[in-house]
Design a protein around this motif. Structure first.
Motif, PDB file in Angstrom:
ATOM      1  N   UNK A 130      -5.850  -4.395  -1.720  1.00 39.88           N
ATOM      2  CA  UNK A 130      -4.869  -5.418  -1.381  1.00 39.88           C
ATOM      3  C   UNK A 130      -3.478  -4.809  -1.454  1.00 39.88           C
ATOM      4  N   UNK A 131      -2.687  -5.041  -0.402  1.00 41.22           N
ATOM      5  CA  UNK A 131      -1.311  -4.551  -0.347  1.00 41.22           C
ATOM      6  C   UNK A 131      -0.377  -5.760  -0.371  1.00 41.22           C
ATOM      7  N   UNK A 132       0.329  -5.919  -1.480  1.00 41.21           N
ATOM      8  CA  UNK A 132       1.237  -7.051  -1.676  1.00 41.21           C
ATOM      9  C   UNK A 132       2.566  -6.494  -2.174  1.00 41.21           C
ATOM     10  N   UNK A 133       3.455  -6.184  -1.234  1.00 40.90           N
ATOM     11  CA  UNK A 133       4.710  -5.494  -1.559  1.00 40.90           C
ATOM     12  C   UNK A 133       4.390  -4.205  -2.317  1.00 40.90           C
ATOM     13  N   UNK A 134       4.897  -4.063  -3.540  1.00 43.72           N
ATOM     14  CA  UNK A 134       4.678  -2.828  -4.297  1.00 43.72           C
ATOM     15  C   UNK A 134       3.375  -2.849  -5.086  1.00 43.72           C
ATOM     16  N   UNK A 135       2.617  -3.936  -4.988  1.00 45.18           N
ATOM     17  CA  UNK A 135       1.357  -4.046  -5.723  1.00 45.18           C
ATOM     18  C   UNK A 135       0.189  -3.635  -4.824  1.00 45.18           C
ATOM     19  N   UNK A 136      -0.451  -2.538  -5.178  1.00 41.05           N
ATOM     20  CA  UNK A 136      -1.636  -2.068  -4.457  1.00 41.05           C
ATOM     21  C   UNK A 136      -2.801  -2.089  -5.428  1.00 41.05           C
ATOM     22  N   UNK A 137      -3.780  -2.930  -5.158  1.00 39.72           N
ATOM     23  CA  UNK A 137      -4.890  -3.095  -6.095  1.00 39.72           C
ATOM     24  C   UNK A 137      -6.223  -3.042  -5.357  1.00 39.72           C
ATOM     25  N   UNK A 138      -7.206  -2.496  -6.030  1.00 41.80           N
ATOM     26  CA  UNK A 138      -8.563  -2.487  -5.500  1.00 41.80           C
ATOM     27  C   UNK A 138      -9.165  -3.873  -5.690  1.00 41.80           C
ATOM     28  N   UNK A 139      -9.833  -4.384  -4.664  1.00 40.84           N
ATOM     29  CA  UNK A 139     -10.387  -5.734  -4.734  1.00 40.84           C
ATOM     30  C   UNK A 139     -11.859  -5.712  -4.336  1.00 40.84           C
ATOM     31  N   UNK A 140     -12.637  -6.676  -4.824  1.00 44.36           N
ATOM     32  CA  UNK A 140     -14.045  -6.764  -4.403  1.00 44.36           C
ATOM     33  C   UNK A 140     -14.147  -7.305  -2.984  1.00 44.36           C
ATOM     34  N   UNK A 141     -15.268  -7.060  -2.354  1.00 43.24           N
ATOM     35  CA  UNK A 141     -15.473  -7.517  -0.979  1.00 43.24           C
ATOM     36  C   UNK A 141     -15.317  -9.029  -0.854  1.00 43.24           C
ATOM     37  N   UNK A 142     -15.684  -9.750  -1.901  1.00 44.87           N
ATOM     38  CA  UNK A 142     -15.651 -11.211  -1.843  1.00 44.87           C
ATOM     39  C   UNK A 142     -14.246 -11.764  -1.632  1.00 44.87           C
ATOM     40  N   UNK A 150       8.387 -22.121   8.386  1.00 48.50           N
ATOM     41  CA  UNK A 150       9.748 -21.630   8.187  1.00 48.50           C
ATOM     42  C   UNK A 150       9.868 -20.490   7.186  1.00 48.50           C
ATOM     43  N   UNK A 151       8.896 -20.359   6.323  1.00 48.74           N
ATOM     44  CA  UNK A 151       8.961 -19.267   5.355  1.00 48.74           C
ATOM     45  C   UNK A 151       7.536 -18.896   4.964  1.00 48.74           C
ATOM     46  N   UNK A 152       7.406 -17.736   4.363  1.00 52.15           N
ATOM     47  CA  UNK A 152       6.077 -17.312   3.948  1.00 52.15           C
ATOM     48  C   UNK A 152       6.083 -15.876   3.463  1.00 52.15           C
ATOM     49  N   UNK A 153       4.895 -15.365   3.250  1.00 51.33           N
ATOM     50  CA  UNK A 153       4.743 -14.024   2.692  1.00 51.33           C
ATOM     51  C   UNK A 153       3.522 -13.371   3.316  1.00 51.33           C
ATOM     52  N   UNK A 154       3.699 -12.143   3.783  1.00 50.04           N
ATOM     53  CA  UNK A 154       2.596 -11.400   4.382  1.00 50.04           C
ATOM     54  C   UNK A 154       2.000 -10.421   3.375  1.00 50.04           C
ATOM     55  N   UNK A 155       0.687 -10.348   3.354  1.00 51.20           N
ATOM     56  CA  UNK A 155      -0.038  -9.341   2.581  1.00 51.20           C
ATOM     57  C   UNK A 155      -1.106  -8.739   3.489  1.00 51.20           C
ATOM     58  N   UNK A 156      -1.758  -7.699   3.009  1.00 50.74           N
ATOM     59  CA  UNK A 156      -2.794  -7.060   3.824  1.00 50.74           C
ATOM     60  C   UNK A 156      -3.958  -6.613   2.958  1.00 50.74           C
ATOM     61  N   UNK A 157      -5.149  -6.668   3.528  1.00 50.87           N
ATOM     62  CA  UNK A 157      -6.344  -6.067   2.943  1.00 50.87           C
ATOM     63  C   UNK A 157      -6.754  -4.914   3.851  1.00 50.87           C
ATOM     64  N   UNK A 158      -6.967  -3.748   3.277  1.00 45.05           N
ATOM     65  CA  UNK A 158      -7.353  -2.581   4.072  1.00 45.05           C
ATOM     66  C   UNK A 158      -8.550  -1.883   3.436  1.00 45.05           C
ATOM     67  N   UNK A 159      -9.450  -1.442   4.285  1.00 43.98           N
ATOM     68  CA  UNK A 159     -10.647  -0.747   3.823  1.00 43.98           C
ATOM     69  C   UNK A 159     -10.434   0.755   3.919  1.00 43.98           C
ATOM     70  N   UNK A 160     -10.634   1.450   2.814  1.00 45.50           N
ATOM     71  CA  UNK A 160     -10.468   2.903   2.800  1.00 45.50           C
ATOM     72  C   UNK A 160     -11.562   3.529   3.661  1.00 45.50           C
ATOM     73  N   UNK A 161     -11.163   4.360   4.604  1.00 44.06           N
ATOM     74  CA  UNK A 161     -12.122   4.905   5.570  1.00 44.06           C
ATOM     75  C   UNK A 161     -13.103   5.889   4.944  1.00 44.06           C
TER      76      UNK A 161
END
Length: 273
Positions: free
Chosen positions: A249-261, A231-242
């Motif tokens: 990691x893309x979480x609303x206005x938070x864009x952060x570099x993350x390790x592969x793990x 019934x409710x939830x939150x979407x985020x995304x992980x994207x690899x720079x080409x």
């Protein structure tokens, strides 16, 4: 109009002038065309993705048809007509399945083609499984009986049959939808199964038809995650720079570099290869 808004959104993202880019303008335009997605309620990311791809395809197809018509010469009629149903969307994302159907009564065989932009894969376990397990479950033969019988042309009536799908055209970018929302005792629930997916060398050859010469191996380029329940939830995304090959990691206005793990997540819902 929505295609123009989408182009502006992508352009702003690639310019790199901002820490983050809001899709509000695109959402507003898209919501006017598709009121279902205009409300501030939870929607299914897979349904939204298919709707966006279909809308962009139709927009680009119209532009391509207009350009072809303007450039048309007397000797180019056939090739012009054959190209009007395609767009950059179909060229990148559209694949083809073939469902091999065998009647168990007369043993006749037929093929039923089907286009796809997203493959919805069942999750065969409640705890841990791999993406290959999901693929094997999707492509395993199925027997159709009782109310699911097929109409056999040669027998002249409904008959039991086996059906097996295979890929006859693998797209350059293939999208997998993990079917985390399932029915149980007349109620829908979300599967929290950990699905392990490879970052590179995804081999689809076991599921590709012998008539398909595409033997490319795929590498993961993006993941859409869903945290929450039915019934409710939150979407985020992980994207690899080409270019840099770094993951973000893309979480609303938070864009952060993350390790592969961190890219391997229990909340993965859509996988882009």
């Amino acid at each position: 109009e929505s295609a123009t808004a989408f182009a502006c959104l992508v352009s702003d993202m690639w310019l790199g002038e901002f820490d983050y880019v809001s899709p509000e303008a695109f959402h507003s335009v898209f919501g006017k065309r598709y009121p279902t997605f205009s409300r501030r309620t939870q929607h299914d990311a897979q349904e939204f993705l298919i709707c966006v791809l279909d809308d962009l395809h139709e927009a680009f197809k119209e532009v391509r048809a207009q350009l072809c018509q303007e450039r048309q010469s007397p000797g180019a009629g056939a090739s012009t007509r054959s190209s009007r149903g395609t767009s950059i969307i179909t060229q990148l994302f559209e694949g083809q399945l073939s469902h091999g159907i065998r009647c168990l009564a007369c043993k006749s065989h037929s093929e039923k083609p089907e286009s796809f932009t997203v493959l919805s894969l069942p999750i065969p376990s409640t705890r841990v499984c791999s993406l290959q397990d999901c693929l094997e479950c999707f492509f395993q033969p199925d027997t159709l009986t009782l109310s699911n019988q097929i109409h056999c042309y040669w027998c002249g009536g409904n008959q039991d049959a086996t059906v097996k799908a295979s890929i006859t055209k693998a797209p350059p970018i293939i999208i997998f939808h993990l079917k985390r929302f399932a029915w149980q005792d007349k109620n829908r629930r979300k599967l929290s199964t950990t699905v392990c997916y490879p970052f590179s060398d995804l081999d689809l050859s076991p599921y590709i038809s012998a008539s398909c010469r595409n033997t490319r191996e795929y590498s993961l380029c993006a993941v859409v995650n869903h945290a929450g329940d039915m019934d409710y939830g939150h979407y985020t995304a992980f994207c690899k720079h080409s270019v840099t090959k770094h993951w973000y990691s893309f979480d609303d206005a938070q864009v952060t570099k993350i390790p592969d793990s961190e890219v391997q997540a229990d909340t993965a819902y859509l996988l882009f290869y």
